[in-house]
Design a protein around this motif. Sequence first.
Motif, short mmCIF file in Angstrom:
data_model
loop_
_atom_site.label_atom_id
_atom_site.label_comp_id
_atom_site.label_asym_id
_atom_site.label_seq_id
_atom_site.Cartn_x
_atom_site.Cartn_y
_atom_site.Cartn_z
N PRO A 22 0.82 -1.21 0.00
CA PRO A 22 0.00 0.00 0.00
C PRO A 22 0.86 1.26 0.00
O PRO A 22 1.96 1.29 0.51
N TRP A 23 0.29 2.33 -0.57
CA TRP A 23 0.95 3.62 -0.71
C TRP A 23 -0.02 4.69 -0.23
O TRP A 23 -1.23 4.59 -0.45
N SER A 24 0.49 5.73 0.44
CA SER A 24 -0.38 6.85 0.84
C SER A 24 0.44 8.11 1.02
O SER A 24 1.64 8.06 1.29
N ARG A 25 -0.24 9.24 0.88
CA ARG A 25 0.32 10.57 1.14
C ARG A 25 -0.76 11.37 1.85
O ARG A 25 -1.90 11.42 1.37
N THR A 26 -0.38 12.01 2.96
CA THR A 26 -1.32 12.87 3.68
C THR A 26 -0.82 14.30 3.57
O THR A 26 0.33 14.59 3.86
N LEU A 27 -1.72 15.20 3.18
CA LEU A 27 -1.40 16.61 3.01
C LEU A 27 -2.32 17.44 3.89
O LEU A 27 -3.50 17.11 4.05
N GLU A 28 -1.80 18.53 4.43
CA GLU A 28 -2.64 19.49 5.14
C GLU A 28 -2.92 20.63 4.20
O GLU A 28 -2.01 21.26 3.67
N GLN A 29 -4.20 20.90 3.96
CA GLN A 29 -4.59 21.99 3.08
C GLN A 29 -5.41 22.98 3.87
O GLN A 29 -6.40 22.62 4.50
N LEU A 30 -4.98 24.24 3.83
CA LEU A 30 -5.70 25.29 4.55
C LEU A 30 -7.00 25.62 3.82
O LEU A 30 -7.06 25.63 2.61
#
Length: 164
Positions: A108-116
């Motif tokens: 499995p692959w994932s990316r978590t981003l914080e977006q204002l």
Amino acid sequence: MTAAEDDEEAAKRAAERRARRLLGGVSLVLGVAVVGAASIVLQVTAGERTARSNQQAPRVRADHVAPIAPPMPSKYVTYELSGDNGARNITYVGNELTVAQEMSAELPWSRTLEQLTPSSGYFSISAQNPAAGSLTCRIVVDGQVVSQKSTTVAKNVVTCSHSR
């Protein structure tokens, strides 16, 4: 000149030398004392000026204060890929609508981003299935799945997207 006169003259010169040395020493001590006293006076007056300036600071009335903007809430966006054979040509929307790409990845692959907020509110990920078997994409926004798609066809592209 007689011997007595010579002795008297020598005694005068010796006395003058002692007087000059004493005067030089006294001058040095007085100079150091003056510099030290001036330094103390400057420090005291600077402290008084600082204290006065602190006391004379202008008062700001509450009705003249600019409101503080509340902190902007953020959205956590997680892009996920899972499946049998890895993924190729992964493309997703990053922060500030930038496009991010990776050539291939183990699953499995994932990316978590914080977006204002308020950001664009557009989320997208696509990846190519390298071989027959499953490849699933998911978009999770603040813990909720907002898009999920799958493919089992080799070389097929799976795409998940979401707009708010």
